[in-house]
Design an enzyme around this catalytic site. Structure first.
Site, PDB file in Angstrom:
ATOM      1  N   HIS A  66       0.911  -1.136  -0.071  1.00 46.04           N
ATOM      2  CA  HIS A  66      -0.070  -0.041   0.051  1.00 46.04           C
ATOM      3  C   HIS A  66       1.086   1.148  -0.011  1.00 46.04           C
ATOM      4  O   HIS A  66       1.588   1.436   0.985  1.00 46.04           O
ATOM      5  CB  HIS A  66      -0.908  -0.061   1.135  1.00 46.04           C
ATOM      6  CG  HIS A  66      -2.195   0.859   1.167  1.00 46.04           C
ATOM      7  ND1 HIS A  66      -3.301   0.597   1.435  1.00 46.04           N
ATOM      8  CD2 HIS A  66      -2.254   2.247   0.514  1.00 46.04           C
ATOM      9  CE1 HIS A  66      -4.192   1.526   1.437  1.00 46.04           C
ATOM     10  NE2 HIS A  66      -3.279   2.552   0.747  1.00 46.04           N
ATOM     11  N   LEU A  67       0.748   2.042  -0.955  1.00 47.14           N
ATOM     12  CA  LEU A  67       1.562   3.092  -1.317  1.00 47.14           C
ATOM     13  C   LEU A  67       1.463   4.169  -0.143  1.00 47.14           C
ATOM     14  O   LEU A  67       0.353   4.440   0.299  1.00 47.14           O
ATOM     15  CB  LEU A  67       1.052   3.757  -2.522  1.00 47.14           C
ATOM     16  CG  LEU A  67       2.120   5.203  -3.004  1.00 47.14           C
ATOM     17  CD1 LEU A  67       3.495   4.549  -3.466  1.00 47.14           C
ATOM     18  CD2 LEU A  67       1.278   5.711  -4.023  1.00 47.14           C
ATOM     19  N   HIS A  68       2.578   4.701   0.378  1.00 48.22           N
ATOM     20  CA  HIS A  68       2.446   5.790   1.408  1.00 48.22           C
ATOM     21  C   HIS A  68       3.718   6.577   1.549  1.00 48.22           C
ATOM     22  O   HIS A  68       4.950   6.289   0.975  1.00 48.22           O
ATOM     23  CB  HIS A  68       2.508   5.062   2.770  1.00 48.22           C
ATOM     24  CG  HIS A  68       3.564   4.186   3.120  1.00 48.22           C
ATOM     25  ND1 HIS A  68       3.307   2.919   2.640  1.00 48.22           N
ATOM     26  CD2 HIS A  68       4.698   4.020   3.816  1.00 48.22           C
ATOM     27  CE1 HIS A  68       4.448   2.032   2.960  1.00 48.22           C
ATOM     28  NE2 HIS A  68       5.312   2.947   3.724  1.00 48.22           N
ATOM     29  N   GLN A  69       3.587   7.832   1.408  1.00 50.33           N
ATOM     30  CA  GLN A  69       4.462   8.787   1.257  1.00 50.33           C
ATOM     31  C   GLN A  69       4.873   9.374   2.616  1.00 50.33           C
ATOM     32  O   GLN A  69       3.947  10.148   3.423  1.00 50.33           O
ATOM     33  CB  GLN A  69       4.082  10.249   0.518  1.00 50.33           C
ATOM     34  CG  GLN A  69       4.915  11.183   0.464  1.00 50.33           C
ATOM     35  CD  GLN A  69       5.180  11.727  -0.854  1.00 50.33           C
ATOM     36  OE1 GLN A  69       6.324  11.094  -1.405  1.00 50.33           O
ATOM     37  NE2 GLN A  69       4.739  13.046  -1.320  1.00 50.33           N
TER      38      GLN A  69
END
Ligand SMILES: [Zn+2]
Length: 176
Positions: free
Chosen positions: A133-136
């Site tokens: 799950h993409l996270h910045q």
């Protein structure tokens, strides 16, 4: 000078053990993080266990990192369970960028951060703890990384400290 661990600041000892718990994998769900059902970012916005959401957008949200590198360390995530930055559509990418800017402004205002580390680890090989799950990451930095909430931090356990941090940032976010 320069190494936060050399400073006589109780916060450092409060935060660090939880970072270690993350490194050693305690609390990792048995099924791993790959499926949405085990994904803490999918639980993020509405999950009963997650009180750390700072702000909700239409397509992305900002949530405090449970295992922060520094107080105020938050992440901007799409609601969709997608792993790669290139999976975002234009609207998601735009809102992620806007949220990242707002996060910087809010953290600066609340904490007087001197700088930031901003970025995404893409794939487990690049150091992503939850690669599915993409996270910045938005990690505030201070000269010497002295912490900004010693008043609330010294005598409280970490969950309360995180709640206080979350409340402080959420309030500033709505005012921004
Ligand atoms: Zn997810």
């Amino acid at each position: 000078m320069g190494d936060a661990r050399e400073l006589d600041d109780g916060l450092d000892r409060l935060w660090t053990p939880h970072r270690m718990a993350y490194v050693t994998g305690e609390g990792r769900p048995a099924q791993g993080y790959d499926k949405p059902s085990g994904c803490p970012f999918c639980l993020g916005p509405d999950g009963p266990g997650n009180s750390l959401v700072v702000a909700r957008g239409e397509r992305v949200f900002a949530v405090l990192n449970l295992y922060p590198y520094n107080p105020g360390h938050l992440m901007v995530c799409p609601y969709r369970h997608v792993p790669d930055y290139t999976d975002l559509d234009a609207a998601e990418a735009a809102e992620m960028a806007a949220f990242t800017q707002t996060a910087m402004r809010v953290i600066r205002r609340v904490s007087g951060a001197h700088g930031f580390n901003i970025g995404m680890n893409q794939g487990a090989v690049a150091g992503a703890g939850i690669a599915a799950h993409l996270h910045q990451h938005v990690v505030p930095r201070w000269n010497g990384d002295t912490n900004f909430m010693p008043v609330v931090g010294r005598t409280k356990v970490l969950p309360q400290l995180l709640d206080d941090t979350r409340d402080m940032l959420a309030k500033a976010w709505t005012e921004s």
